[in-house]
Design an enzyme around this catalytic site. Sequence first.
Site, short mmCIF file in Angstrom:
data_model
loop_
_atom_site.label_atom_id
_atom_site.label_comp_id
_atom_site.label_asym_id
_atom_site.label_seq_id
_atom_site.Cartn_x
_atom_site.Cartn_y
_atom_site.Cartn_z
CB CYS A 175 2.34 -23.09 -19.30
SG CYS A 175 2.03 -22.81 -21.06
CD GLU B 234 -1.93 -22.02 -20.21
OE1 GLU B 234 -1.90 -21.96 -21.46
OE2 GLU B 234 -2.32 -23.01 -19.57
CB CYS C 5 0.27 -22.90 -24.04
SG CYS C 5 0.67 -24.64 -24.15
CG ASN D 128 -4.95 -22.65 -28.06
OD1 ASN D 128 -5.89 -21.87 -28.01
ND2 ASN D 128 -5.10 -23.90 -28.43
CB CYS E 78 1.51 -27.86 -20.78
SG CYS E 78 2.58 -26.53 -21.37
CD GLU F 252 -3.71 -26.00 -32.05
OE1 GLU F 252 -4.17 -26.48 -33.11
OE2 GLU F 252 -4.06 -26.40 -30.92
CG ASN F 253 3.28 -23.36 -37.34
OD1 ASN F 253 3.76 -24.16 -38.12
ND2 ASN F 253 3.39 -22.06 -37.51
CB ALA F 254 1.30 -26.66 -40.71
N1 THU Z 1 -3.01 -25.67 -24.58
C1 THU Z 1 -2.97 -24.43 -24.01
O1 THU Z 1 -3.01 -23.40 -24.68
N2 THU Z 1 -2.88 -24.36 -22.65
C2 THU Z 1 -2.92 -25.45 -21.82
O2 THU Z 1 -2.88 -25.27 -20.61
C3 THU Z 1 -3.02 -26.80 -22.36
C4 THU Z 1 -2.93 -26.91 -23.85
C5 THU Z 1 -3.16 -25.74 -26.04
C6 THU Z 1 -1.95 -26.17 -26.80
C7 THU Z 1 -2.58 -26.70 -28.06
O3 THU Z 1 -2.81 -25.61 -28.94
C8 THU Z 1 -3.92 -27.24 -27.63
O4 THU Z 1 -4.19 -26.65 -26.36
C9 THU Z 1 -3.98 -28.75 -27.51
O5 THU Z 1 -2.94 -29.21 -26.72
#
Ligand code: THU
Length: 159
Positions: A114, A74, A72, A61, A111, A63-65
């Site tokens: 995904c 996946e 995600c 995963n 999620c 992330e970004n500000a």
């Molecule tokens: N996240 C995933 O990468 N995969 C999942 O199946 C559930 C959530 C990440 C997204 C975000 O960066 C962090 O987990 C918290 O939600």
Amino acid sequence: MKDLKIEINYKFAQLTELNEKDQELIKAACKATDHSYCNYSHFHVGAAIRLSDGSIMIGANQENAAFPSGLCAERTAIFAAQAQHPEFSIETLAIAARNDNGFMKDPITPCGSCRQVILEIEDRYKQPVRILLYGTDGVYVLNSVKDLLPFSFVDSNMR
Ligand code: THU
């Protein structure tokens, strides 16, 4: 009016009950959590994909500000695999996650977005994607994303 039921199927296995290839894929997903960029959630997710040529690709995963701009684990793995090797289908996808206390006891499940992306892969290659969801207490094994996404929507629903 009728009451109808949809059944989903999955297995619960110990890591050691899985074959070597699946164990290798889960280990790759665990290792991929080290590549997570999760400054905001501090939740490290790793994904590993087994392509039809036997090779493994990973994702983590990012992330970004500006929150919605992240992605995600996946989807980083799936989109990278599709961008680099569209000629190979995706046979199996493994997912692992850890927080500050270590790997999760119970598996996490993908999620909704995904799930929809994995479904598109099944539809594109006309082949189910096996899914391995790792937890330290055991692994959920699913034979298709359809077990995570009943009432799914694909291209053919528009025709
Ligand atoms: N996240 C995933 O990468 N995969 C999942 O199946 C559930 C959530 C990440 C997204 C975000 O960066 C962090 O987990 C918290 O939600």
